[in-house]
Write a protein that holds these residues in place. Structure first.
Motif, PDB file in Angstrom:
ATOM      1  N   ALA A  10       0.903  -1.124   0.049  1.00  0.00           N
ATOM      2  CA  ALA A  10      -0.056  -0.006   0.232  1.00  0.00           C
ATOM      3  C   ALA A  10       0.983   1.359   0.050  1.00  0.00           C
ATOM      4  CB  ALA A  10      -0.867  -0.096   1.192  1.00  0.00           C
ATOM      5  N   PRO A  11       0.243   2.436  -0.399  1.00  0.00           N
ATOM      6  CA  PRO A  11       1.192   3.685  -0.369  1.00  0.00           C
ATOM      7  C   PRO A  11       1.501   3.653   1.168  1.00  0.00           C
ATOM      8  CG  PRO A  11      -0.979   3.809  -1.670  1.00  0.00           C
ATOM      9  CD  PRO A  11      -0.923   2.467  -0.950  1.00  0.00           C
ATOM     10  N   SER A  12       2.287   4.762   1.267  1.00  0.00           N
ATOM     11  CA  SER A  12       2.621   5.260   2.706  1.00  0.00           C
ATOM     12  C   SER A  12       1.465   6.142   3.224  1.00  0.00           C
ATOM     13  CB  SER A  12       3.696   6.326   2.731  1.00  0.00           C
ATOM     14  OG  SER A  12       3.608   7.389   1.949  1.00  0.00           O
ATOM     15  N   PHE A  13       1.226   6.184   4.587  1.00  0.00           N
ATOM     16  CA  PHE A  13      -0.099   6.573   5.453  1.00  0.00           C
ATOM     17  C   PHE A  13       0.369   7.787   6.066  1.00  0.00           C
ATOM     18  CE2 PHE A  13      -3.061   6.233   8.603  1.00  0.00           C
ATOM     19  CZ  PHE A  13      -4.404   6.517   8.042  1.00  0.00           C
ATOM     20  N   THR A  14      -0.303   8.796   6.058  1.00  0.00           N
ATOM     21  CA  THR A  14      -0.044   9.739   7.143  1.00  0.00           C
ATOM     22  C   THR A  14      -1.232  10.004   7.932  1.00  0.00           C
ATOM     23  OG1 THR A  14       1.596  10.992   5.550  1.00  0.00           O
ATOM     24  CG2 THR A  14       0.582  12.229   7.402  1.00  0.00           C
ATOM     25  N   TYR A  15      -1.185  10.152   9.191  1.00  0.00           N
ATOM     26  CA  TYR A  15      -2.395  10.169   9.968  1.00  0.00           C
ATOM     27  C   TYR A  15      -2.461  11.264  10.785  1.00  0.00           C
ATOM     28  CZ  TYR A  15      -6.191   8.621  13.023  1.00  0.00           C
ATOM     29  OH  TYR A  15      -7.305   8.545  13.690  1.00  0.00           O
ATOM     30  N   PHE A  16      -3.529  12.064  10.964  1.00  0.00           N
ATOM     31  CA  PHE A  16      -4.051  13.146  11.592  1.00  0.00           C
ATOM     32  C   PHE A  16      -4.954  12.715  12.605  1.00  0.00           C
ATOM     33  CE2 PHE A  16      -1.807  15.094   8.211  1.00  0.00           C
ATOM     34  CZ  PHE A  16      -1.163  16.060   8.511  1.00  0.00           C
ATOM     35  N   TRP A  17      -5.188  13.492  13.898  1.00  0.00           N
ATOM     36  CA  TRP A  17      -6.240  13.541  14.652  1.00  0.00           C
ATOM     37  C   TRP A  17      -6.650  14.912  14.284  1.00  0.00           C
ATOM     38  CZ3 TRP A  17      -6.540  11.763  20.374  1.00  0.00           C
ATOM     39  CH2 TRP A  17      -6.820  10.347  20.397  1.00  0.00           C
ATOM     40  N   ASN A  18      -7.828  15.121  13.537  1.00  0.00           N
ATOM     41  CA  ASN A  18      -8.466  16.291  12.963  1.00  0.00           C
ATOM     42  C   ASN A  18      -9.223  17.220  14.026  1.00  0.00           C
ATOM     43  OD1 ASN A  18      -7.154  16.253  10.439  1.00  0.00           O
ATOM     44  ND2 ASN A  18      -8.626  14.652   9.773  1.00  0.00           N
ATOM     45  N   PHE A  19      -8.847  18.478  14.399  1.00  0.00           N
ATOM     46  CA  PHE A  19      -9.755  19.017  15.082  1.00  0.00           C
ATOM     47  C   PHE A  19     -10.757  19.720  14.358  1.00  0.00           C
ATOM     48  CE2 PHE A  19     -10.872  22.163  18.231  1.00  0.00           C
ATOM     49  CZ  PHE A  19     -10.619  21.827  19.401  1.00  0.00           C
ATOM     50  N   ASP A  20     -10.635  19.966  13.107  1.00  0.00           N
ATOM     51  CA  ASP A  20     -11.603  20.943  12.271  1.00  0.00           C
ATOM     52  C   ASP A  20     -12.769  19.975  11.816  1.00  0.00           C
ATOM     53  OD1 ASP A  20     -10.137  19.112  10.443  1.00  0.00           O
ATOM     54  OD2 ASP A  20      -9.302  21.187   9.341  1.00  0.00           O
ATOM     55  N   LYS A  21     -12.536  18.752  11.403  1.00  0.00           N
ATOM     56  CA  LYS A  21     -13.664  18.077  10.762  1.00  0.00           C
ATOM     57  C   LYS A  21     -14.898  17.848  11.518  1.00  0.00           C
ATOM     58  CE  LYS A  21     -14.484  14.056   7.510  1.00  0.00           C
ATOM     59  NZ  LYS A  21     -13.804  13.307   6.535  1.00  0.00           N
ATOM     60  N   PRO A  22     -14.633  17.354  13.038  1.00  0.00           N
ATOM     61  CA  PRO A  22     -15.853  17.244  13.931  1.00  0.00           C
ATOM     62  C   PRO A  22     -16.799  18.234  13.760  1.00  0.00           C
ATOM     63  CG  PRO A  22     -13.889  16.775  15.109  1.00  0.00           C
ATOM     64  CD  PRO A  22     -13.259  17.332  13.679  1.00  0.00           C
ATOM     65  N   PHE A  23     -16.334  19.671  13.467  1.00  0.00           N
ATOM     66  CA  PHE A  23     -17.310  20.746  13.574  1.00  0.00           C
ATOM     67  C   PHE A  23     -18.499  20.442  12.424  1.00  0.00           C
ATOM     68  CE2 PHE A  23     -14.190  22.730  15.764  1.00  0.00           C
ATOM     69  CZ  PHE A  23     -14.748  23.339  17.088  1.00  0.00           C
ATOM     70  N   ILE A  24     -18.244  19.724  11.239  1.00  0.00           N
ATOM     71  CA  ILE A  24     -19.233  19.379  10.230  1.00  0.00           C
ATOM     72  C   ILE A  24     -20.296  18.501  10.775  1.00  0.00           C
ATOM     73  CG2 ILE A  24     -17.517  19.479   8.744  1.00  0.00           C
ATOM     74  CD1 ILE A  24     -18.018  16.666   7.972  1.00  0.00           C
ATOM     75  N   GLY A  25     -20.171  17.814  11.897  1.00  0.00           N
ATOM     76  CA  GLY A  25     -21.403  17.158  12.494  1.00  0.00           C
ATOM     77  C   GLY A  25     -21.857  17.357  13.850  1.00  0.00           C
ATOM     78  N   LEU A  26     -21.049  18.292  14.620  1.00  0.00           N
ATOM     79  CA  LEU A  26     -21.415  18.538  15.966  1.00  0.00           C
ATOM     80  C   LEU A  26     -22.618  19.247  16.265  1.00  0.00           C
ATOM     81  CD1 LEU A  26     -17.927  19.660  17.609  1.00  0.00           C
ATOM     82  CD2 LEU A  26     -19.153  17.753  18.038  1.00  0.00           C
ATOM     83  N   PHE A  27     -22.821  20.426  15.457  1.00  0.00           N
ATOM     84  CA  PHE A  27     -24.048  21.236  15.843  1.00  0.00           C
ATOM     85  C   PHE A  27     -25.145  20.422  15.104  1.00  0.00           C
ATOM     86  CE2 PHE A  27     -20.924  24.696  15.379  1.00  0.00           C
ATOM     87  CZ  PHE A  27     -20.451  24.914  16.874  1.00  0.00           C
TER      88      PHE A  27
END
Length: 301
Positions: A122-139
């Motif tokens: 598989a290609p190399s994998f870079t992994y983040f914990w995203n602080f921004d994406k949760p806002f699309i569903g929180l509200f």
């Protein structure tokens, strides 16, 4: 943002403010199912943002789009003219997509692993914990959706969800192997625990909140037809698959993403429970991560 060429659990100890910011973000999401009151989840979310600010993950300017998104969902709770409602929905969608695609420079997500190989082919994998994406569903979850509140609600959707998810996982594993986008590859890397937490709280729950809880509901309500649920599911699935183009532009992979989204939308429509869509989505992701090439075969990229 703290760089890491390989993942280590020591990162969570070495960066306590980052860790605490995400803990409070997780608590915000969890509180929706424990005791959904804005006076509870609001301070939890604000605490997460303050910790993220002092951790250097966000600047105060990001509170402008966050507040706009929050106000947008508040406005949707009122009676609006169809044109006005469409305009508010477009604003919410644009703000949410910017969060989803990490377009706000005022948020710097936490890099946990950089260019690691989870599967040999598989290609190399870079992994983040995203602080921004949760806002699309929180509200959506906090202000709009009805969630499972008691044992009766749970019993009503449990069996349908389990059966549907089992069928979904079986079909998509077979389809992925048939289209040669993955191979069987059982693994439990050190990253697994962080991935399991991050994928649930920072990817799956926000995506289902946005795509099913917001988009699918709004499109279905806007179309006056017996076919409106299927039209909404189809259009949302097109959007869901199109969003994956920016990560992996393989036609078979995108076709599977479209079909998976259609399945999530269908189970949401059948059960009227966002938890069912979240469970199906998460289980498919977990099976993919642990048992198959992740994220995709290099030959398929």
């Amino acid at each position: 943002m703290i760089a890491a060429h390989s993942f280590s659990l020591f990162q969570f100890v070495a960066s306590p403010l980052n860790s605490l910011a995400f803990v409070f973000l997780i608590l915000t999401t969890a509180s929706f199912w424990i005791y959904k009151r804005i006076w509870l989840w609001g301070p939890l979310l604000l605490s997460a943002c303050i910790l993220a600010y002092f951790a250097g993950m966000l600047d105060y300017e990001i509170f402008i789009p966050i507040l706009l998104l929050f106000c947008g969902y508040l406005v949707l709770k009122t009676q609006l003219h169809p044109v006005a409602r469409l305009l508010v929905c477009l604003i919410i969608a644009l703000l949410s997509l910017a969060f989803s695609f990490h377009l706000y420079p005022d948020i710097r997500n936490w890099l946990l692993a950089d260019s690691i190989e989870l599967s040999q082919d598989a290609p190399s994998f870079t992994y983040f914990w995203n602080f921004d994406k949760p806002f699309i569903g929180l509200f959506v979850l906090g202000l709009r959706l009805k969630l499972i509140e008691n044992r009766e609600d749970f019993k009503r959707v449990f069996l349908k969800t389990i059966i549907f998810t089992a069928c979904l996982v079986a079909v998509f594993c077979a389809g992925s192997l048939l289209f040669d986008v993955v191979r069987f590859d059982f693994k439990l890397p050190l990253l697994t625990f962080a991935w399991l937490i991050g994928n649930l709280f920072f990817t799956v729950i926000p995506e289902e909140g946005f795509f099913r809880g917001f988009l699918q509901n709004e499109i279905k309500d806007a179309i006056d037809s017996r076919l409106s649920p299927f039209i909404a599911i189809f259009l949302v699935s097109l959007a869901f698959a199109s969003a994956h183009v920016f990560f992996i532009s393989n036609f078979s992979y995108l076709a599977l993403a479209f079909a998976a989204s259609f399945a999530y939308g269908l189970i949401y429509e059948l059960t009227k429970s966002i938890e069912s869509a979240i469970f199906a989505h998460y289980m498919l992701n977990v099976v993919h991560f642990i048992f198959f090439t992740y994220p995709i075969l290099s030959s398929a990229v």
